[in-house]
Every structure is written in C-alpha cells, then in structure tokens.
Design a protein around this motif. Structure first.
Motif, PDB file in Angstrom:
ATOM      1  N   THR B  84       6.377  10.747  -3.601  1.00  0.00           N
ATOM      2  CA  THR B  84       5.631  10.768  -2.349  1.00  0.00           C
ATOM      3  C   THR B  84       6.283  11.627  -1.273  1.00  0.00           C
ATOM      4  O   THR B  84       5.605  12.427  -0.624  1.00  0.00           O
ATOM      5  CB  THR B  84       5.467   9.333  -1.815  1.00  0.00           C
ATOM      6  N   ILE B 213      -0.853   9.092  -1.011  1.00  0.00           N
ATOM      7  CA  ILE B 213      -0.048   9.560  -2.134  1.00  0.00           C
ATOM      8  C   ILE B 213       0.723   8.403  -2.747  1.00  0.00           C
ATOM      9  O   ILE B 213       0.815   8.264  -3.962  1.00  0.00           O
ATOM     10  CB  ILE B 213       0.907  10.701  -1.689  1.00  0.00           C
ATOM     11  N   PHE B 214       1.230   7.535  -1.888  1.00  0.00           N
ATOM     12  CA  PHE B 214       1.984   6.393  -2.399  1.00  0.00           C
ATOM     13  C   PHE B 214       1.083   5.484  -3.240  1.00  0.00           C
ATOM     14  O   PHE B 214       1.524   4.918  -4.235  1.00  0.00           O
ATOM     15  CB  PHE B 214       2.566   5.598  -1.225  1.00  0.00           C
TER      16      PHE B 214
END
Lengths: 466, 283, 310
Positions: B84, B213-214
């Motif tokens: 990330t 994204i995480f």
C-alpha cells in the motif's frame, strides 16, 4: 508551511519503505529456487522461510542459504498447495493433513494456503495459466474438473493411480470421475450426502415419524403447519439451496437418467416432465410449507428457526451439522428425501471433492507424492473421523464410524445413481441461469410457463456453443 | 458578534436544533457499525441458537484471537503495508505532476490526455483482471509485490489526476505568476508553491487511496499466488467458508483490518478538515 | 454555473497562462506528464483496449480467444437480465447524484464550523466507508430480515401488520442495496467537500453575513459557486461509482432474487468469472464503459467550455 513539512516527512518515511518493498519483491523466488536444490532438516527450511518475511535483512538470508548447502545431503522440495477448504472445520483438518504428510516426507515442505471458496473458483484460471502455478489444488470432481483437463492444464497422474492400487481400492464410480481417455487426472477424496434434516424434538412433541413417501411427507408438513411450526426452512439468497429442491424433485419424479441428461443439455427445460417436477414444488409453495421470504436469508440465517423449534425441516448437505450449535447437535437427525414414485430409480446428491495438480507444476514429483498421500487410507480415515465426510477409498475401515455417517453411507448405498449437485452437474453458466429461474419460480410459482420457456431458450443457446 | 440580541437568541436556538439533528443522525449512522462491534464480541453458536437480534448471552474476545490466528493476520499485515505505502506515494506524486501539467498549461492534446485519464477510471476494473494478469505474467512480474504496486499506482492515477487537476485550478494564478516573476522555473513553482497549496486535497486523496489500496482484494487474488506475499485482505477473505460462515470471526477480522485505515484517517483528517483555524488566525 | 458578482474574479477562477508567451518551454507539460501518462497507457488503457478486443471473442480465460464477431453483443441485447440491469443502474445513478451529495455537503458545512465533537462525527460518518463490504452485507442483510430483522421489528412495534420482505421482494431489493450504499457513500462525499471547503476563504462568508445575507443566501451565493469544482468532482465520481457498483450487490443479493437487483457490473462479473464467459463479460464492460463515457463527455464539454472563457 510546517504542516506541509510534517506531511512531506511522512511521505519520505513512506518512500523509505518502498526501498524495503523493492528488496523484498524478488526475494521469495530466489529462496525458493535455492531450497529446491538444497537442505535436509525441516528446521533449516523454516529458518529460510522466516527470512523471506523479514525482508530487511537480505544479507543474512544468503548466509543462511550458504550454511545449509554445507549440511545438505537429501534434496528438499518446497511445493505449493492451494486449497479452497475455507470452512472452519475442513480448514483445520486440511492443515492437519499437510502436517501429517510432512512428517512422513521430511524432504518435502508444503506451503499451504487457503483461499475462500468463491474466490478460488475465479483465481484458478490465473493459477493454471500462470508461469508459476501452485503444484496441488483442491477442486470438484466431474464436469468442473473436466473443463481444465480437456484444455491440457492438468497433470496426468495415471502412474499414481496404478502404483497406489487405486484401480482396485476405489469404486468404479469414482474411477470414472477421475478418468479422461483412459488416463487419470484427479484424486477424489471425500464426499457427503444430502438429506432432509429435522429437529427431533419438534417431531417428538407432535408425534411425527420421519416420512418415507411423498404422501407421508405432505402429512408431516400439514401437521407442523397446523401447530404453528414452519414446516420447511430454506435460505435462498444464494440460490443453491433452492437448486437442491429441484435436483431431488426432478430425480424423484423423472428419475436420475432424465435428470442427468437435462444437466448435460440433452433434454429440454420446457419438457412436460420438467413442468411436472415444478408442479410438485408449487404444491409445497402454495400450501405455505416453506418459510416466507426465503430469498431474504442466507442458508445459515434460518438455522435459529430450527434450533428454537419454530421450524421443522431443512433439505441440506451433511455440512449443515457444522453450523448447528454444539449444545443442539443431538436434537438433529435426517431422513432420505421422500419417494414420490416407487417405480423410479433412486438418485441422490453426493458432491465429491478432490485434488489435482497443474500440468506445468514446478514440482511434479512432490505433487504426486502429496496426491498419493491425500488419496491414501491414512489421510482419508483422518478426514472421515474429523469431519464425518465419507471416504472414497474402500480400504478405509468404516465400521468405527458414528451412527450418522453409517446412516449416510447406507443412504447412498441404497441409491441407484449418485449425482454431484445442480451447479456441478451442469455447466457453470447453465447453473447460474437455472438457479435464477428457481428463485423467480419461488417468488411467483404461477409464472412457471414463462420461466421454463426462458430457461429453455438459455439452454439452447448455452449448449449450442459447447 | 455585533448583531442584536434577539437574532442572537433565535440563532442560538437554531444552532441547538441543528446540533440535535446532527447528533441524532450520527447515532443513526452508527447503528450498523455498533451492531458489527457487538457481533464481533458474540459467539457464532449464540447467534445460530438464538437469532441475530437476540440479546447476546456471552461476550468474548476470542473471535479477535481466532481471526488473528486463523486468518494469519500477523503474517499478512506487513505485506499489506509493503504494497500500500509505495503505491500511495507513487500515485500521489505522479498524479500531482500530471495534474499540474493539465491544470496550468495549454498544449496540444491536453484535452485528449485529460479524457484518457478520466476514461480509464470509468471502466469496471474487474474486466481488466485477466488482461493485466496476462501482461504481468508475460513480463515476469506475476507473483511479486511489484505487480500490485505498479498496477495500483497506474490505476489510481486516473482518479487522483482528475481530482488534483480540479483542485489545482481553484488556486489563484497570481500566486504562481508572482513566483515566476521571481525567476522560479516551472519545477520549482510546482514543488514550492503548488504542492504546499494542494495539501488539503492530497491529504483527502491519501486517505481515500489508502482505504482503497489497503482494502483491495481482487487484484491480490489474481496477481499473487505466493502465500508469503499476500496482503491481509486475502487472509480475511479466506475466513469465509464455502458453506459455513463463522460470522463473528469474519466481522472481528474485518474490524482488525480497519485499524490502519482508521489511524490514517485520524492522522490525515487534520490536514483536510482542521476547521477554519488557518483562516481565523489570518482574519 | 457562472459566478456571482460577490466573488472576486481571481478567487473564483484561476487564470491560465497564455500559451504562446513562453514558446521556448513548450515541452514543460510533456515532461510533467511523461511518466504518469506512460504508466496509465500501459497498465490501464492498454488492457482496456485488449478487453474491447476480447468482447469480440469467445474467450474462456484458459484457451486461446477466437473471434466471433458481434455475437456477444447480439446476445447481450436480447438478454432480459441486461435490460433489468440497465434499469437498476439508472436507479443507482439517480440515487447517487442526489442523496449522498446533498447529505455529504450538508455535513461538511456543519462540521466545518466548530460544532462540539466534530472530529468524532467526522469519523462516525467515514467509518462505514472503511468497513469491508462483506460485513456491510451481513449486517444490513440482518437488518432487512423479514421475520426478526431490525426494520421489521421497528415497523411491527409501530403497528405495521404486514411489513415488506425487503431483500426477498424483487421490487424492493435494489432500493435496499442502494440504501446501504448511500449509508456508506456519505462519509466519502463529506471528505471531498471538507477538503474543498479548505479552499474557501472564511472571511468571504463573514463578509457576506455582515452584508445582511442569511446563512442560506451566503451559502447559495458565496459558498456553493466556490465549491462548484468540488461538486463537479463529486458528481462525476458518484456517477462512476453508481455505474460500477458491484461489491454490495454481490454480497447482499448476488443480483437476486431472480436477477431483479442485478446491475451491469455485477452481471459482468458473474458472466466473466463465474460462468467463464470472458468474451461476453467484456461485451458488458464495453457497454458500461460507453454509458460512462457519455456522462464524461457531458462533463468535459461543460467544464472545458466554461474554462475556455479565459
């Protein structure tokens, strides 16, 4: 401005992490290659694997590898096993089996990872076509496996079958499930039965006996309903529990042969025989024997109704017992789906799971050793004991099984035909359309003619392309 | 505060009413969140025996332990950060470059390029899964962190460029012009004037991008096969069974995974929602 | 959306540099753009064009794709589910450009003042956005349960005798999912507006208040025009999100009952990944892309035209 600097300094810190990421990225592959040539003791291998995680110290890593080369005598293979056994209980057993295998084969380490079942079905195409496929994977027996076998993606394991003597110890049906053009590609390992599960307390209270025929079944439903108990529950938010009703009604009304031909696209959905199946189903719906708004529930959502004795029966696979709370398990039992026409051969659903290896598996020999172990008497006995699923290998001694498993085995032995399940017997696409149609029918049974006409259109289209 | 007392009083009343509405709405908004928290503290058997909306009979932290161990979170969490953070930094940096060019210059194809960025973020990304997989596989990046970092960076460029471009256009040109008069070249104008001014937008974007994204799961599923490289979302997803759902463990696991996102939000929110303090001190 | 006279022109609209003033540095924007554009072309636009090609094939994800002309599209337009999905996507778009935008903006306005506990409130509204879709699907699914769910319990308590079946009702299922999606989306929109409000000089608002404008007028004539760039972003994002909406549909109903809550993205996913019809799935994606592109053209045309005035 100071705010900006703080923000910027965080960014700088983050970018330092990039560097770490960069170091880490190629590392695992390097290590993996080394491991294949090298090493003897498991401990050392573990050491290397922990190094892979601790990415900051690539230097140390190489040292470890060098050291191991000195001690090495026997080559160790690090194979990859990807599993879709993500349900809590099977997942645990899966891990145990891997451990047992490694104890037996100290020169093979298994990297075992579990991927959620639904996601696995989607990822498998990437797995099999990638440059680094996993060595061994779980998969469904039958049509779903055939899809990949026909495309040359699966490793031929005929040698394992003959060396393990499975051509004798596995029943013919399972051999057929694993064989394409005389070669074996698949190891079926366990299967389970479907049946009508019911709460014994409810039945006892109302003086009911498990029904054997359709008339008796209807009578049970009526009694339950009169006493304010929902006769049958189902959670059809994911449509497969509805498909079980179709499978069973169709096999009981029209026989397994017609059913399987329908699954293979050789019969039509607007056939009057199919309509007859739906008429039986409609009767149950119209009399209000099913729980209201079944589509609002996931299949597990309705279990509290059964446990709290607000409902009586549930057509489900054996895994339903995994979801019944521990303290209530003893209250539940099952009976065979009632016989509608005694002249029709009996078909049962018993989905079979198993394993195969990728055609371009990086470690084919380790993969074969693992497959041989998975199909062995020892591994299957363990699975059967822990999960109450049934073993495929006839060498497994079943006399010590608990009463429920014995009963399940009897139920399947009495069957003339074993089907896999709607979404495994027919193509994935047809299954999707069919199950949507079952949901539509469940919501409004009067629309049956339109629904079946639409479904037939889909069938013609789907199987024309095959 | 120079207005008459009467208007002040009605103003106070109005404000009180507004506060009540906002607080009530907040509570309403939190109902599902609180429900999730309570669920994570129950046992699955308790729910399966008594129904979901029954009063819990037992409270346990065991679900968090189970999620942590069964989901392998300790093993997967570092990977999530390794994937990330670089993606986040690359995306924000590269998109601010692109946004600066697109907001402050007029040149040939500027509109076409803007359209390309905007268009790229519109496609349902799931359809890109297998083409991108094949590309990664062909150039040998399949099954590495880089596969995910590069793809996330590239894919999020569309959205970030779009947002930053619009934000940069709201910044008065005079400030930049003044810097140019002082002899700054474009890169210094970008770095010393524009970047600091876009901080609120960057912080908001960083929060959102981190969340996205995480929490990504699909790309990790398709682009990574090695268990040693997988992010935490894959571990969490594997808590879902084919049939049996251990609801309480799934919820507990997801709550654990929200912690980094919450921290990022709390840390960055001061930059984009610090109230009007900046203006107040000025005024 | 033109600015009102209240706003000093240099505040509302940025000046553009005259293009030919420094022709010797014509290459500057290209330097800025080189890397981001190259990456985007390679990893997003390239695969996107490849999936356009795939939509003309019968690819199953494993074997080699074979061109079959427009067969996928013909089939798609004759697919009843496709039209249901289009109608549902329209419901999503309309809901998404209204409810979360209005609520998010209102919250941002309120929270931008010094309301006690503002931080906590911000976090509360953002919290749904970070919860995994699976969990949202579970919790909302339970809230919607017909027999003992939260909503129906409340409805029965206030005397409704025959409350609806919610997710089991084909007419309601889509709206139920949209409600959950709005619940999740508000915090996100709020975040974007809060960032946007940082660009608004508070002295402007104070000035307009002193001039005797009531808060609504101050908002309507001062803040709203100043926020218009953010609003454009929010609306574009809302449209895109609503068209791509997928995860909640997938976890809450999987498109059911009987496809009644299907949306294009969900349909595409099931066809491509469950049914192994990558080609057909790609065709759905292309249609979805064209619909989105339509909206984006409108946006670009609008903004660029107004920007051209300088």
């Amino acid at each position: 401005m100071s705010k900006w600097f703080k923000f910027a300094s965080v960014l700088v810190m983050l970018s330092m992490l990039i560097a770490l990421g960069a170091c880490a990225a190629p590392a695992p592959q390097v290590v993996e290659k080394v491991v294949t040539q090298v090493v003897e003791k498991e401990k050392v291998v573990e050491k290397i694997q922990t190094q892979v995680v601790e990415v900051e110290k690539p230097v140390v890593q190489t040292q470890v590898v060098e050291k191991t080369i000195e001690i090495t005598q026997v080559p160790v293979t690090n194979m990859v096993y990807n599993s879709y056994q993500s349900d809590p209980a099977p997942r645990q057993v899966d891990a145990d089996i891997v451990k047992m295998f490694q104890e037996k084969y100290p020169n093979i380490t298994v990297t075992h990872s579990t991927v959620a079942h639904e996601d696995f079905k989607q990822a498998i195409r990437a797995y099999l076509t990638s440059s680094q496929p996993p060595d061994v994977m779980t998969w469904f027996a039958g049509n779903r496996a055939r899809f990949f076998i026909d495309k040359g993606q699966i490793l031929d394991i005929s040698d394992v079958w003959s060396s393990e003597g499975w051509n004798e110890s596995y029943p013919k049906g399972f051999q057929a499930l694993s064989t394409v053009d005389g070669k074996q590609y698949f190891v079926p390992t366990s299967y389970y039965w479907w049946a009508v599960y019911y709460n014994k307390k409810v039945f006892d209270k109302l003086g009911l006996e498990p029904p054997e025929t359709w008339e008796e079944f209807l009578q049970v439903c009526e009694t339950l309903k009169e006493n304010g108990v929902t006769p049958i529950v189902s959670g059809t938010k994911n449509a497969w529990p509805a498909a079980a009703w179709f499978d069973y009604l169709n096999m009981r009304v029209n026989g397994p042969e017609f059913h399987i031909n329908l699954m293979l696209g050789k019969e039509k959905y607007d056939d009057p025989r199919v309509k007859k199946t739906f008429e039986y189903w409609a009767e149950l719906l119209e009399k209000g024997y099913f729980i209201e708004d079944a589509a609002a529930y996931d299949w597990q959502d309705v279990i509290p109704e059964l446990v709290q004795e607000k409902a009586g029966m549930y057509l489900m696979g054996q895994f339903v017992m995994d979801s019944i709370p521990e303290e209530n398990k003893a209250d539940f039992d099952f009976f065979r789906f009632p016989i509608i026409d005694p002249n029709v051969p009996i078909g049962e659903d018993a989905p079979t799971d198993g394993y195969f290896a990728a055609a371009n598996a990086p470690h084919p020999d380790a993969a074969k050793a693992f497959l041989a172990y998975l199909g062995s008497k020892e591994a299957q006995e363990y699975v059967a004991k822990e999960l109450k699923r049934l073993p495929t290998n006839t060498e497994v001694d079943t006399s010590g099984f608990d009463p429920a498993s014995q009963k399940g085995m009897e139920l399947l032995k009495a069957a003339d035909y074993i089907a896999q399940f709607y979404d495994r017997d027919t193509t994935p696409e047809m299954a999707e359309k069919g199950m949507a149609a079952f949901q539509a029918f469940w919501t409004d049974p009067t629309q049956i003619d339109t629904i079946l006409a639409d479904l037939e259109k889909e069938r013609a289209l789907i199987f024309a392309e095959e | 505060m120079t207005t008459a007392t009467s208007t002040n009083r009605t103003g106070a009343l109005q404000r009180a009413m507004l506060y009540v509405i906002v607080y009530a709405l907040t509570l309403l908004w939190l109902v599902p969140v609180i429900t999730a928290l309570i669920t994570a503290l129950r046992t699955n058997d308790d729910i399966l025996a008594r129904g979901f909306w029954s009063a819990p009979t037992v409270f346990t932290l065991n679900n968090f332990v189970l999620a942590w161990t069964r989901g392998g979170l300790a093993h997967y969490l570092p990977n999530s950060f390794i994937i990330t953070l670089p993606s986040l930094v690359f995306t924000l940096f590269l998109s601010s470059l692109a946004a600066y060019a697109l907001s402050r210059f007029r040149f040939r194809f500027d509109r076409l390029i803007l359209f390309i960025f905007v268009a790229g973020m519109m496609l349902p990304f799931q359809i890109l899964l297998l083409p991108v997989f094949r590309l990664m596989n062909a150039i040998g990046l399949y099954n590495t962190y880089w596969a995910l970092i590069i793809f996330h960076t590239a894919f999020q460029l569309g959205f970030c460029t779009f947002v930053l471009r619009n934000y940069m256009r709201t910044i008065p040109g005079e400030i930049l012009e003044a810097a140019r008069m002082d002899g700054c070249n474009e890169f210094r104008v970008y770095r010393q004037i524009m970047l600091p001014l876009t901080l609120p937008a960057m912080a908001a974007l960083a929060t959102l991008e981190f969340t996205w994204i995480f929490n990504d799961f699909l790309w990790a599923l398709i682009l990574i096969q090695d268990d040693a490289l997988k992010p935490v979302t894959t571990g969490l997803a594997a808590l879902r069974g084919q049939y049996v759902m251990d609801w309480t463990v799934i919820v507990a696991g997801s709550l654990i995974a929200t912690v980094p996102t919450v921290l990022v939000f709390l840390f960055l929110q001061r930059y984009f929602i610090a109230g009007l303090t900046l203006g107040a001190t000025k005024g | 959306m033109t600015a009102t006279p209240v706003i000093p022109a240099e505040k509302a609209r940025p000046a553009r540099r005259a293009p030919r003033a420094r022709s010797k540095s014509w290459w500057v924007p290209y330097v800025f753009l080189a890397i981001p554009l190259a990456m985007f072309l390679m990893w997003v636009i390239g695969p996107m064009i490849y999936s356009f090609y795939l939509s003309l094939t019968n690819w199953d994800g494993v074997s080699a794709p074979k061109l079959i002309g427009l067969r996928n599209y013909v089939r798609l337009f004759n697919d009843r589910v496709f039209w249901i999905a289009i109608a549902n996507n329209a419901k999503w778009v309309v809901s998404f450009i209204t409810a979360p935008v209005i609520l998010g903006l209102a919250l941002a306005m309120v929270l931008n003042r010094n309301i006690p506990g503002a931080k906590g409130i911000k976090s509360a509204f953002y919290s749904p956005y970070i919860i995994a879709p699976v969990v949202i699907g579970l919790i909302w699914g339970w809230m919607y349960q017909p027999a003992n769910g939260l909503f129906n319990s409340v409805l029965r308590a206030v005397g409704v005798t025959d409350p609806p079946g919610w997710l089991a009702d084909p007419r309601l299922a889509t709206w139920c999912i949209i409600a959950a999606a709005i619940w999740r989306q508000v915090g996100y929109v709020m975040t974007l507006y809060l960032a946007g409000l940082q660009g608004v000089d508070p002295s402007l608002i104070d000035a307009s208040m002193v001039d005797g404008a009531n808060p609504w007028q101050a908002f309507r004539h001062v803040i709203w025009p100043l926020l218009s760039p953010v609003t454009v972003v929010v609306v574009v994002i809302s449209i895109i999100d609503s068209l791509r909406s997928f995860d909640l549909v997938f976890v809450m109903t999987r498109g059911g009952p009987a496809n009644s809550s299907s949306v294009l993205a969900n349909m595409m996913y099931i066809e491509a990944f469950n049914n192994y019809k990558m080609g057909y799935g790609a065709a759905i994606a292309v249609v979805l892309f064209l619909i989105s592109a339509g909206f984006i053209f409108i946006y670009l045309w609008q903004t660029l035209r107004s920007e051209l005035e300088y």
